[in-house]
Design an enzyme around this catalytic site. Sequence first.
Site, short mmCIF file in Angstrom:
data_model
loop_
_atom_site.label_atom_id
_atom_site.label_comp_id
_atom_site.label_asym_id
_atom_site.label_seq_id
_atom_site.Cartn_x
_atom_site.Cartn_y
_atom_site.Cartn_z
CG ASP A 38 -2.08 0.94 1.10
OD1 ASP A 38 -2.34 1.43 -0.01
OD2 ASP A 38 -2.75 1.20 2.12
CG HIS A 55 0.43 1.83 -9.33
ND1 HIS A 55 0.05 1.33 -8.10
CD2 HIS A 55 -0.57 2.68 -9.70
CE1 HIS A 55 -1.11 1.84 -7.75
NE2 HIS A 55 -1.51 2.67 -8.70
CG LEU A 149 9.55 -17.44 -2.84
CD1 LEU A 149 9.08 -17.43 -1.40
CD2 LEU A 149 10.18 -16.10 -3.20
#
Length: 259
Positions: A38, A55, A149
Amino acid sequence: MLNKINPWKSNKKPSNLHDRIEQIKAESIPAHVAIIMDGNGRWAKKRSLPRIAGHHEGMKVVRKITRLASELGVKTLTVYAFSTENWKRPKTEVDFLMKLPEEFLGTFLPELIEENVRVEMMGDKEGLPAHTLRAVQKAMHDTRNNTGLILNFALNYGSRAEILEAVKRFSEDCNKGIVSSMDLTEDLFSSYLMTASLQEPDLLIRTSGEIRLSNFMLWQLAYTEFWFTDVLWPDFNEDHFLEALEEFQGRQRRFGGVK
């Protein structure tokens, strides 16, 4: 945010990043870390830049944190990339966000393959533009045999919609005689969720100072440790991630019991 410190653990942090990483690896590493990324828009606004600049900068942070999580031995990293509510944003911003997976995965995919990272996605695939879905599906296909991962993108994801869909699918299986309503347990219900193949998150990180879940993994976060920071996502770095893990390691997880 409550933090229960382990009295037997030293609070002294090595000044060297490598030594600090090794110290963290020597203790309990959260198997699944989820992040609500955020603050991209606010980061851009503070610099008099368009929101899309925030972004784009945030995408670079995902790369850095993915590398570090993989090095630390985190098994799953779930990042909240786009919620079902984000469609309410201006069309220009939404269109840019839908192009980011192509850019991100187009440049980062070779490294993900080399580093044995597997890409997964949870969310409503049917609601995504074709070019976005193609980029994600290519990454999932090309990394499908990787065993390190799991980089899990929550894309066009909303937890309430996920839960409702799980209820519908369970009801359908009841009607078909595959299961009985009397069989319903937490584990069985979890198998109908998008995270059925994943361990529930041990640690949730949310940046930018907001203290809420925003319709993110509401079922799965029942016993997750939360870590909030005022740092905006584009400013989030390796030091912040290590700080979150260090605090996680200082907490006592009782899961409703007593230690």
